[in-house]
Design a protein around this motif. Sequence first.
Motif, PDB file in Angstrom:
ATOM      1  N   SER A 274       0.845  -1.198   0.000  1.00 53.39           N
ATOM      2  CA  SER A 274       0.000   0.000   0.000  1.00 53.39           C
ATOM      3  C   SER A 274       0.876   1.241   0.000  1.00 53.39           C
ATOM      4  O   SER A 274       1.997   1.232   0.510  1.00 53.39           O
ATOM      5  CB  SER A 274      -0.930   0.013   1.214  1.00 53.39           C
ATOM      6  OG  SER A 274      -0.184  -0.039   2.410  1.00 53.39           O
TER       7      SER A 274
ATOM      8  N   ASN B  60      -2.396  -0.753  -9.428  1.00 51.13           N
ATOM      9  CA  ASN B  60      -3.509  -1.670  -9.182  1.00 51.13           C
ATOM     10  C   ASN B  60      -3.204  -3.059  -9.753  1.00 51.13           C
ATOM     11  O   ASN B  60      -3.550  -4.071  -9.143  1.00 51.13           O
ATOM     12  CB  ASN B  60      -4.787  -1.113  -9.811  1.00 51.13           C
ATOM     13  CG  ASN B  60      -6.028  -1.883  -9.401  1.00 51.13           C
ATOM     14  OD1 ASN B  60      -6.352  -1.982  -8.225  1.00 51.13           O
ATOM     15  ND2 ASN B  60      -6.730  -2.438 -10.382  1.00 51.13           N
TER      16      ASN B  60
ATOM     17  N   LYS C  35      -2.610  -1.251  -2.805  1.00 51.57           N
ATOM     18  CA  LYS C  35      -3.640  -0.322  -2.366  1.00 51.57           C
ATOM     19  C   LYS C  35      -3.075   1.095  -2.438  1.00 51.57           C
ATOM     20  O   LYS C  35      -1.969   1.338  -1.962  1.00 51.57           O
ATOM     21  CB  LYS C  35      -4.113  -0.647  -0.946  1.00 51.57           C
ATOM     22  CG  LYS C  35      -4.724  -2.044  -0.817  1.00 51.57           C
ATOM     23  CD  LYS C  35      -5.936  -2.201  -1.719  1.00 51.57           C
ATOM     24  CE  LYS C  35      -6.550  -3.584  -1.588  1.00 51.57           C
ATOM     25  NZ  LYS C  35      -7.659  -3.774  -2.562  1.00 51.57           N
TER      26      LYS C  35
ATOM     27  N   ASN D 149     -17.924   6.573  -7.550  1.00 51.18           N
ATOM     28  CA  ASN D 149     -17.164   5.571  -8.281  1.00 51.18           C
ATOM     29  C   ASN D 149     -16.282   6.239  -9.327  1.00 51.18           C
ATOM     30  O   ASN D 149     -16.703   7.175 -10.012  1.00 51.18           O
ATOM     31  CB  ASN D 149     -18.107   4.579  -8.959  1.00 51.18           C
ATOM     32  CG  ASN D 149     -18.864   3.737  -7.969  1.00 51.18           C
ATOM     33  OD1 ASN D 149     -18.337   3.360  -6.930  1.00 51.18           O
ATOM     34  ND2 ASN D 149     -20.117   3.433  -8.268  1.00 51.18           N
TER      35      ASN D 149
ATOM     36  N   GLY E 288     -11.795   2.249  -8.609  1.00 46.14           N
ATOM     37  CA  GLY E 288     -11.891   2.519  -7.180  1.00 46.14           C
ATOM     38  C   GLY E 288     -12.887   3.619  -6.884  1.00 46.14           C
ATOM     39  O   GLY E 288     -13.973   3.651  -7.476  1.00 46.14           O
ATOM     40  N   LYS E 289     -12.528   4.506  -5.984  1.00 46.96           N
ATOM     41  CA  LYS E 289     -13.414   5.590  -5.569  1.00 46.96           C
ATOM     42  C   LYS E 289     -12.664   6.925  -5.644  1.00 46.96           C
ATOM     43  O   LYS E 289     -11.464   6.996  -5.398  1.00 46.96           O
ATOM     44  CB  LYS E 289     -13.886   5.378  -4.126  1.00 46.96           C
ATOM     45  CG  LYS E 289     -14.622   4.058  -3.882  1.00 46.96           C
ATOM     46  CD  LYS E 289     -16.034   4.092  -4.431  1.00 46.96           C
ATOM     47  CE  LYS E 289     -16.798   2.825  -4.033  1.00 46.96           C
ATOM     48  NZ  LYS E 289     -18.197   2.842  -4.546  1.00 46.96           N
TER      49      LYS E 289
ATOM     50  N   HIS F  83      -8.741   6.454  -4.348  1.00 41.41           N
ATOM     51  CA  HIS F  83      -8.240   5.284  -3.618  1.00 41.41           C
ATOM     52  C   HIS F  83      -8.928   4.020  -4.121  1.00 41.41           C
ATOM     53  O   HIS F  83     -10.024   4.060  -4.683  1.00 41.41           O
ATOM     54  CB  HIS F  83      -8.473   5.449  -2.108  1.00 41.41           C
ATOM     55  CG  HIS F  83      -9.899   5.270  -1.677  1.00 41.41           C
ATOM     56  ND1 HIS F  83     -10.355   4.123  -1.064  1.00 41.41           N
ATOM     57  CD2 HIS F  83     -10.978   6.090  -1.777  1.00 41.41           C
ATOM     58  CE1 HIS F  83     -11.647   4.254  -0.790  1.00 41.41           C
ATOM     59  NE2 HIS F  83     -12.046   5.433  -1.209  1.00 41.41           N
ATOM     60  N   ASN F  84      -8.268   2.892  -3.923  1.00 42.29           N
ATOM     61  CA  ASN F  84      -8.838   1.593  -4.273  1.00 42.29           C
ATOM     62  C   ASN F  84      -8.853   0.673  -3.051  1.00 42.29           C
ATOM     63  O   ASN F  84      -8.716  -0.550  -3.171  1.00 42.29           O
ATOM     64  CB  ASN F  84      -8.058   0.935  -5.419  1.00 42.29           C
ATOM     65  CG  ASN F  84      -6.605   0.660  -5.057  1.00 42.29           C
ATOM     66  OD1 ASN F  84      -6.098   1.178  -4.064  1.00 42.29           O
ATOM     67  ND2 ASN F  84      -5.923  -0.154  -5.853  1.00 42.29           N
ATOM     68  N   THR F  85      -8.990   1.277  -1.869  1.00 37.24           N
ATOM     69  CA  THR F  85      -9.021   0.514  -0.623  1.00 37.24           C
ATOM     70  C   THR F  85     -10.468   0.205  -0.235  1.00 37.24           C
ATOM     71  O   THR F  85     -11.411   0.650  -0.882  1.00 37.24           O
ATOM     72  CB  THR F  85      -8.357   1.308   0.526  1.00 37.24           C
ATOM     73  OG1 THR F  85      -9.237   2.368   0.929  1.00 37.24           O
ATOM     74  CG2 THR F  85      -7.039   1.910   0.071  1.00 37.24           C
ATOM     75  N   LYS F  86     -10.622  -0.526   0.874  1.00 39.06           N
ATOM     76  CA  LYS F  86     -11.946  -0.813   1.414  1.00 39.06           C
ATOM     77  C   LYS F  86     -12.276   0.105   2.596  1.00 39.06           C
ATOM     78  O   LYS F  86     -13.268  -0.096   3.284  1.00 39.06           O
ATOM     79  CB  LYS F  86     -12.016  -2.277   1.855  1.00 39.06           C
ATOM     80  CG  LYS F  86     -11.885  -3.271   0.694  1.00 39.06           C
ATOM     81  CD  LYS F  86     -11.985  -4.708   1.175  1.00 39.06           C
ATOM     82  CE  LYS F  86     -11.866  -5.686   0.006  1.00 39.06           C
ATOM     83  NZ  LYS F  86     -11.946  -7.100   0.444  1.00 39.06           N
ATOM     84  N   LEU F  87     -11.430   1.108   2.802  1.00 41.23           N
ATOM     85  CA  LEU F  87     -11.632   2.031   3.919  1.00 41.23           C
ATOM     86  C   LEU F  87     -12.787   2.983   3.641  1.00 41.23           C
ATOM     87  O   LEU F  87     -13.098   3.286   2.491  1.00 41.23           O
ATOM     88  CB  LEU F  87     -10.361   2.844   4.158  1.00 41.23           C
ATOM     89  CG  LEU F  87      -9.107   2.065   4.555  1.00 41.23           C
ATOM     90  CD1 LEU F  87      -7.900   2.986   4.593  1.00 41.23           C
ATOM     91  CD2 LEU F  87      -9.303   1.379   5.906  1.00 41.23           C
ATOM     92  N   LYS F  88     -13.403   3.486   4.699  1.00 38.73           N
ATOM     93  CA  LYS F  88     -14.454   4.478   4.575  1.00 38.73           C
ATOM     94  C   LYS F  88     -13.842   5.835   4.243  1.00 38.73           C
ATOM     95  O   LYS F  88     -12.657   6.079   4.522  1.00 38.73           O
ATOM     96  CB  LYS F  88     -15.270   4.546   5.872  1.00 38.73           C
ATOM     97  CG  LYS F  88     -16.061   3.270   6.151  1.00 38.73           C
ATOM     98  CD  LYS F  88     -16.896   3.416   7.418  1.00 38.73           C
ATOM     99  CE  LYS F  88     -17.727   2.153   7.669  1.00 38.73           C
ATOM    100  NZ  LYS F  88     -18.541   2.266   8.907  1.00 38.73           N
TER     101      LYS F  88
END
Length: 216
Positions: free
Chosen positions: A49, A66, A71, A115, A119-120, A157-162
């Motif tokens: 990451s 990616n 990450k 989106n 990622g986001k 970001h392409n993480t699963k974090l909020k």
Amino acid sequence: KISKLIQIGLGVSFENGFPIFHKAYNGNISNIKILEDLMRTMAHRGISSIIMDRGFYSEANVTDLNKLKMKVIVGVKQSPGIKSNILSEIDRSKMYTAQNQIILKNTFVYAQEINFLFGKLIVIYNPKYEALKRDQMLADNATDNDVKYVGYSLIFHNTKLKPDAVVKKYFDKDIVERSFRTMKGDVQLHPIRLWLPQRINAHIKICYLSMCLLSL
């Protein structure tokens, strides 16, 4: 003048700022090109990451990271495409609410996540910065169009974090800036009277090793 400059690519750990790798580059190489080279080093070291400033962002770079299954949290510049396709669609009244508020060290910001690519993209609105910057720009004869998106910043970001966790991690990345201040101050990486490339690189190496000891 550029031919006499040296840039240092430096990676440090997020928790304690321990230097993980470094590499010297000529002064005429962009941050994007530096990252293209460094990502091979990161992949080889098993780094999973990375948090980066917006100067390193390009669609190609984040796509390659990616593919390396890394990450990424990285700032994104306000390009014409971003302004017309994303920022123009933001409803500030819906964004500027308590549920979207994120508390940082010295200010409050408001965030909305959408989106983007694989990622986001987090759109951040800072009303305090907007008020200060907008007044200054208008006083300097800026047009209404020039100040339309002042106060907005972007993080991909392409993480699963909020979103709040991503924003806080991104703004905490100044640990690498503090590391450079350590190298320039405590370790004395300042203008030096060395001219031969091998001696300059040796001086950088000694400063890097000194920084390792300080971090430990």
